[in-house]
Scaffold this active site. Sequence first.
Site, PDB file in Angstrom:
ATOM      1  N   ARG A   1      10.329 -49.306  32.518  1.00 35.79           N
ATOM      2  CA  ARG A   1      10.777 -47.946  32.831  1.00 35.79           C
ATOM      3  C   ARG A   1      11.551 -47.827  34.150  1.00 35.79           C
ATOM      4  NH1 ARG A   1       6.083 -43.786  31.172  1.00 35.79           N
ATOM      5  NH2 ARG A   1       7.792 -42.405  30.680  1.00 35.79           N
TER       6      ARG A   1
ATOM      7  N   ASP B   1       5.850 -40.848  21.521  1.00 33.87           N
ATOM      8  CA  ASP B   1       4.590 -40.270  22.008  1.00 33.87           C
ATOM      9  C   ASP B   1       3.604 -39.955  20.887  1.00 33.87           C
ATOM     10  OD1 ASP B   1       5.360 -40.449  24.601  1.00 33.87           O
ATOM     11  OD2 ASP B   1       5.698 -38.312  24.927  1.00 33.87           O
TER      12      ASP B   1
ATOM     13  N   LYS C   1       3.736 -30.083  28.158  1.00 39.93           N
ATOM     14  CA  LYS C   1       3.664 -30.767  29.460  1.00 39.93           C
ATOM     15  C   LYS C   1       5.049 -31.270  29.870  1.00 39.93           C
ATOM     16  CE  LYS C   1       2.595 -35.327  29.830  1.00 39.93           C
ATOM     17  NZ  LYS C   1       3.414 -36.096  30.776  1.00 39.93           N
ATOM     18  N   ASN C   2       5.742 -31.927  28.915  1.00 41.27           N
ATOM     19  CA  ASN C   2       7.014 -32.569  29.272  1.00 41.27           C
ATOM     20  C   ASN C   2       8.108 -31.567  29.603  1.00 41.27           C
ATOM     21  OD1 ASN C   2       5.927 -35.069  29.107  1.00 41.27           O
ATOM     22  ND2 ASN C   2       6.758 -35.568  27.077  1.00 41.27           N
TER      23      ASN C   2
ATOM     24  N   ARG D   1      -4.271 -35.629  31.714  1.00 41.70           N
ATOM     25  CA  ARG D   1      -2.896 -35.454  32.193  1.00 41.70           C
ATOM     26  C   ARG D   1      -2.080 -34.633  31.213  1.00 41.70           C
ATOM     27  NH1 ARG D   1      -0.093 -40.779  33.956  1.00 41.70           N
ATOM     28  NH2 ARG D   1       1.386 -39.113  34.344  1.00 41.70           N
TER      29      ARG D   1
ATOM     30  N   CYS E   1       4.451 -49.427  35.288  1.00 42.89           N
ATOM     31  CA  CYS E   1       3.919 -48.543  34.265  1.00 42.89           C
ATOM     32  C   CYS E   1       3.361 -49.405  33.136  1.00 42.89           C
ATOM     33  CB  CYS E   1       5.072 -47.686  33.770  1.00 42.89           C
ATOM     34  SG  CYS E   1       4.686 -46.712  32.352  1.00 42.89           S
TER      35      CYS E   1
HETATM   36  C1  UD1 Z   1      10.341 -41.264  27.189  1.00 44.74           C
HETATM   37  C2  UD1 Z   1      10.617 -40.805  25.767  1.00 44.74           C
HETATM   38  C3  UD1 Z   1      10.109 -39.401  25.640  1.00 44.74           C
HETATM   39  C4  UD1 Z   1       8.630 -39.391  26.027  1.00 44.74           C
HETATM   40  C5  UD1 Z   1       8.384 -40.001  27.412  1.00 44.74           C
HETATM   41  C6  UD1 Z   1       6.922 -40.188  27.738  1.00 44.74           C
HETATM   42  C7  UD1 Z   1      12.537 -41.164  24.316  1.00 44.74           C
HETATM   43  C8  UD1 Z   1      14.001 -41.395  24.243  1.00 44.74           C
HETATM   44  N1  UD1 Z   1      12.047 -40.932  25.522  1.00 44.74           N
HETATM   45  O1  UD1 Z   1      11.019 -40.391  28.071  1.00 44.74           O
HETATM   46  O2  UD1 Z   1      10.291 -38.950  24.329  1.00 44.74           O
HETATM   47  O3  UD1 Z   1       8.133 -38.085  26.013  1.00 44.74           O
HETATM   48  O4  UD1 Z   1       8.968 -41.281  27.445  1.00 44.74           O
HETATM   49  O5  UD1 Z   1       6.329 -41.134  26.935  1.00 44.74           O
HETATM   50  O6  UD1 Z   1      11.851 -41.164  23.309  1.00 44.74           O
HETATM   51  N2  UD1 Z   1      15.527 -46.422  30.801  1.00 44.74           N
HETATM   52  C9  UD1 Z   1      16.255 -47.280  31.603  1.00 44.74           C
HETATM   53  N3  UD1 Z   1      16.777 -46.798  32.774  1.00 44.74           N
HETATM   54  C10 UD1 Z   1      16.598 -45.504  33.175  1.00 44.74           C
HETATM   55  C11 UD1 Z   1      15.873 -44.646  32.362  1.00 44.74           C
HETATM   56  C12 UD1 Z   1      15.345 -45.139  31.179  1.00 44.74           C
HETATM   57  O7  UD1 Z   1      16.432 -48.453  31.284  1.00 44.74           O
HETATM   58  O8  UD1 Z   1      17.084 -45.143  34.272  1.00 44.74           O
HETATM   59  C13 UD1 Z   1      14.971 -46.909  29.529  1.00 44.74           C
HETATM   60  C14 UD1 Z   1      13.465 -46.826  29.466  1.00 44.74           C
HETATM   61  O9  UD1 Z   1      12.836 -47.945  30.053  1.00 44.74           O
HETATM   62  C15 UD1 Z   1      13.202 -46.696  27.986  1.00 44.74           C
HETATM   63  C16 UD1 Z   1      14.405 -45.891  27.487  1.00 44.74           C
HETATM   64  O10 UD1 Z   1      15.394 -46.045  28.488  1.00 44.74           O
HETATM   65  O11 UD1 Z   1      13.204 -47.955  27.372  1.00 44.74           O
HETATM   66  C17 UD1 Z   1      14.149 -44.427  27.267  1.00 44.74           C
HETATM   67  O12 UD1 Z   1      13.593 -43.909  28.460  1.00 44.74           O
HETATM   68  P1  UD1 Z   1      13.582 -42.376  28.851  1.00 44.74           P
HETATM   69  O13 UD1 Z   1      13.943 -41.545  27.685  1.00 44.74           O
HETATM   70  O14 UD1 Z   1      14.313 -42.191  30.116  1.00 44.74           O
HETATM   71  O15 UD1 Z   1      12.073 -42.236  29.201  1.00 44.74           O
HETATM   72  P2  UD1 Z   1      11.364 -40.910  29.526  1.00 44.74           P
HETATM   73  O16 UD1 Z   1      12.242 -39.895  30.112  1.00 44.74           O
HETATM   74  O17 UD1 Z   1      10.156 -41.327  30.267  1.00 44.74           O
END
Ligand code: UD1
Length: 430
Positions: free
Chosen positions: A125, A309, A22-23, A401, A120
Amino acid sequence: MDRIAIEGGTPLFGDIPVSGAKNSAIKLMAASLLTSEPVRLTNMPRLADTRLLGRLLTRFGTQITESDGADGQETLLHTPEITSAFAPYDLVRQMRASFNVLGPLIARTGHAKVSLPGGCTIGARPVDLHLKALEALGAHIDMHEGYVFAQAPRGLKGAEIEFPFVSVGATEHALMAAVLAHGTTVLKNAACEPEISDLAECLNAMGAKVSGHGTTTIVVEGVASLHGTDWSVICDRIEAGTYAVAGAMAGGEVRLTKVRPELISILLDKLVEAGCEVHRGFDTVTIKRSGAIKPVDVTTDVYPGFATDLQAQFMALMTLATGESVIKETIFENRFMHVPELGRLGADIRVTGSEARVHGVAELRGAQVMATDLRASACLVIAGLAARGETTVNRVYHLDRGFENLEGKLSACGAKIRRIKGDTPVMEDE
Ligand code: UD1
């Protein structure tokens, strides 16, 4: 809303084919906006999230055709021209990852208006890193009324971007925007997740010049345009890991097929520590457990660490261990929403900050539980497989989802699991 009812206590025996990730699929779909030629994605999972993103892309002018081909399910995406670069709140709030259309839209058209994704349940996030990366590439960003207005009328320009911490979403976003920028972009402290490599390699198959993916420094030499391609979506390591844990929890012998064992290596090591026999084949993994479940500590981390995850699913397994395990969540600040629900099944878990202490109990007992997000729902299904009596998981739309035909795949291995149909849900962001 649909519910899933599970009569626990039956070991699992059989094969489970792993679907496309999915991702990865949702990022590849967004990347198809970068070319006016058709992109054919094979090994595509059919999920609520891919359908939702399809609806959003259709608004931009993408023609989407789904079919069954020789390499499994296919989706053909063709965007001859972007007819609108507007992503409304109603669609973006339902799936955070759809925010990532912003980069491809600016790269292709020079402007976009995309809703901020909103709150969320697993944590704040924010998307600040995404926006800073796009600004570094020369996009002018304004925000009002919950929308991001981005403009780069003369195109994006390559830049050096060092992320202050690892973000999967921001790395993918910057990558998609940089492929059509003028000049070279260097992404430092980039995420190394296999889905990022899948995206980078698909972009290269479309004519992009990306190197270093899979490491913390990604280099992108911008090109003037991209062309269409055929691309097979990488296997879903989270789905694979979920069924590996399900096999460990229920006992018996489960063989995962169409999987890349190296992508779930850390999890498999933890399952061995927990008392399972694990056999890694070329594209299969067999998980067998007949003895007791031993307590094992895990700390979530960026890839190749233990995936956030899979944290909830592994915690379900630890509820029946013969001692105490400590589970630390380092990626999200609020990702223990499944703990009270596991408690309803008789689990003994204490949370302090980002740490959960799981005291194994002799048995879980079936109960009504409520899913709060995608992976938490999977953890409740896994717990239900081992609980005595019937467990009913409510709010199954979260599962839909990210898990294709979950009840079909588990029933094929002997699980007593069925879906109880309800009204059509209103989807929410997780
Ligand atoms: C994250 C997970 C991913 C998982 C997905 C869904 C990690 C590093 N990432 O990806 O493995 O598949 O959730 O559950 O394991 N953040 C900020 N500012 C930003 C973007 C992110 O502060 O602009 C923070 C987030 O709040 C979080 C961390 O960075 O604490 C990692 O986030 P990110 O990897 O971007 O999240 P996803 O891409 O959703």
